[in-house]
Scaffold this motif. Structure first.
Motif, PDB file in Angstrom:
ATOM      1  N   ILE A  45       0.830  -1.206   0.000  1.00  0.00           N
ATOM      2  CA  ILE A  45       0.000   0.000   0.000  1.00  0.00           C
ATOM      3  C   ILE A  45       0.865   1.256   0.000  1.00  0.00           C
ATOM      4  N   ILE A  46       0.474   2.218  -0.849  1.00  0.00           N
ATOM      5  CA  ILE A  46       0.955   3.595  -0.724  1.00  0.00           C
ATOM      6  C   ILE A  46      -0.262   4.451  -0.427  1.00  0.00           C
ATOM      7  N   LEU A  47      -0.192   5.248   0.627  1.00  0.00           N
ATOM      8  CA  LEU A  47      -1.327   6.107   0.945  1.00  0.00           C
ATOM      9  C   LEU A  47      -0.891   7.551   1.090  1.00  0.00           C
ATOM     10  N   ILE A  48      -1.723   8.434   0.550  1.00  0.00           N
ATOM     11  CA  ILE A  48      -1.564   9.877   0.703  1.00  0.00           C
ATOM     12  C   ILE A  48      -2.576  10.335   1.740  1.00  0.00           C
ATOM     13  N   GLU A  49      -2.121  11.122   2.698  1.00  0.00           N
ATOM     14  CA  GLU A  49      -3.076  11.586   3.712  1.00  0.00           C
ATOM     15  C   GLU A  49      -2.550  12.835   4.414  1.00  0.00           C
ATOM     16  N   HIS A  50      -3.481  13.764   4.725  1.00  0.00           N
ATOM     17  CA  HIS A  50      -3.155  14.943   5.512  1.00  0.00           C
ATOM     18  C   HIS A  50      -3.391  14.706   7.003  1.00  0.00           C
ATOM     19  N   VAL A  51      -4.212  13.716   7.340  1.00  0.00           N
ATOM     20  CA  VAL A  51      -4.455  13.392   8.752  1.00  0.00           C
ATOM     21  C   VAL A  51      -3.235  12.632   9.254  1.00  0.00           C
ATOM     22  N   MET A  52      -2.345  13.345   9.930  1.00  0.00           N
ATOM     23  CA  MET A  52      -1.037  12.785  10.252  1.00  0.00           C
ATOM     24  C   MET A  52      -1.118  11.628  11.238  1.00  0.00           C
ATOM     25  N   ARG A  53      -2.097  11.645  12.129  1.00  0.00           N
ATOM     26  CA  ARG A  53      -2.260  10.521  13.050  1.00  0.00           C
ATOM     27  C   ARG A  53      -2.482   9.228  12.281  1.00  0.00           C
ATOM     28  N   PHE A  54      -3.318   9.285  11.276  1.00  0.00           N
ATOM     29  CA  PHE A  54      -3.597   8.127  10.422  1.00  0.00           C
ATOM     30  C   PHE A  54      -2.338   7.709   9.673  1.00  0.00           C
ATOM     31  N   LEU A  55      -1.619   8.698   9.144  1.00  0.00           N
ATOM     32  CA  LEU A  55      -0.438   8.423   8.329  1.00  0.00           C
ATOM     33  C   LEU A  55       0.662   7.744   9.142  1.00  0.00           C
TER      34      LEU A  55
END
Length: 261
Positions: A200-210
């Motif tokens: 998986i590669i994921l882009i996210e602004h929610v840093m807790r999730f990242l």
């Protein structure tokens, strides 16, 4: 490309006129890894996904998947090779049911269908069931996609991607617009998918999730990589703090990682 890499981007660039949306970007991705990508709006994150998935051709550089050069392949050929993606905005056929949306992905997503058959067959239905199970779908499979709430629409889009039986899954802002409880639900879903063997590669602004999901994080700014390494290193990197996190977010993120929450 290293011997163990599933995906390699080599000196990848994408220009729109004089604007370099992605500039001389290189990285490798190991099988089974979760790579998180962050950065300010306009950093080139989604453009990178478009290059990998074939929706936009690279201006320079190469993309290798399982050692094969896929830089100039069409989006459908890349999907058939084993790369699927989800989008920031919900991508579904709103007037089709949940199950029919996933059926379309399962039927067309891994094989060329120059002359589609009159029926999709038992094998397709098996892949549909597996994809819906993978996202723990508990709603009505016969509901129209356009009637679903935000979380269910994201899960449907994810199920459609999984129905193509990908080796690599690209997730673009999977928790955008979700509340904290829904974010936890999506986090558990992503962990389950990764445990099944999907890279998986994921882009996210929610840093807790990242940071809680990613084994390695890459931060982009103005199309370039400004950080690549373990999530714990983000809060100590001066450039990342200055151009993206800020002091307050950096301190909160550091406390989160130290607490293990």
């Amino acid at each position: 490309m290293t011997a163990a890499a599933l995906l390699s981007c080599v000196n990848l660039s994408k220009y729109f006129g004089a604007l370099a949306a992605v500039h001389d970007l290189s990285f490798d991705l190991r099988p089974g890894e979760i790579l998180g990508i962050g950065g300010p709006n306009g950093a080139g994150k989604t453009t990178l996904f478009e290059l990998i998935s074939g929706l936009n051709p690279a201006s320079e550089g190469r993309i290798l998947f399982e050692g094969r050069d896929i830089t100039r392949l069409s989006p459908e050929a890349i999907c058939h090779a084993g790369i699927a993606r989800t989008f920031q905005l919900n991508a579904s056929f709103d007037k089709l049911s949940v199950r029919d949306n996933v059926r379309v992905a399962a039927y067309f997503g891994r094989d060329n269908r120059i002359v589609p058959g009159l029926r999709m067959g038992r094998e397709t239905e098996t892949h549909v069931d597996a994809a819906l199970d993978a996202v723990d779908w508990r709603g009505d499979q016969h509901m129209l996609a356009g009637q679903l709430p935000v979380l269910d629409r994201k899960l449907l889009m994810l199920a459609g991607a999984l129905a193509t039986r990908p080796k690599l899954l690209l997730m673009d802002e999977p928790v955008g617009g979700l509340n904290p409880q829904e974010i936890e639900h999506m986090m558990a879903t992503v962990r389950r998918i990764a445990a099944s063997g999907v890279t998986i590669i994921l882009i996210e602004h929610v840093m807790r999730f990242l940071v809680q999901l990613s084994e390695r994080v890459m931060i982009m700014h103005h199309g370039e990589k400004i950080y690549e390494g373990p999530p714990q290193g983000l809060v100590r990197d001066r450039t990342v703090i200055d151009v993206y996190l800020g002091e307050g977010a950096s301190q909160r993120l550091s406390a989160l990682m130290e607490s293990g929450a």
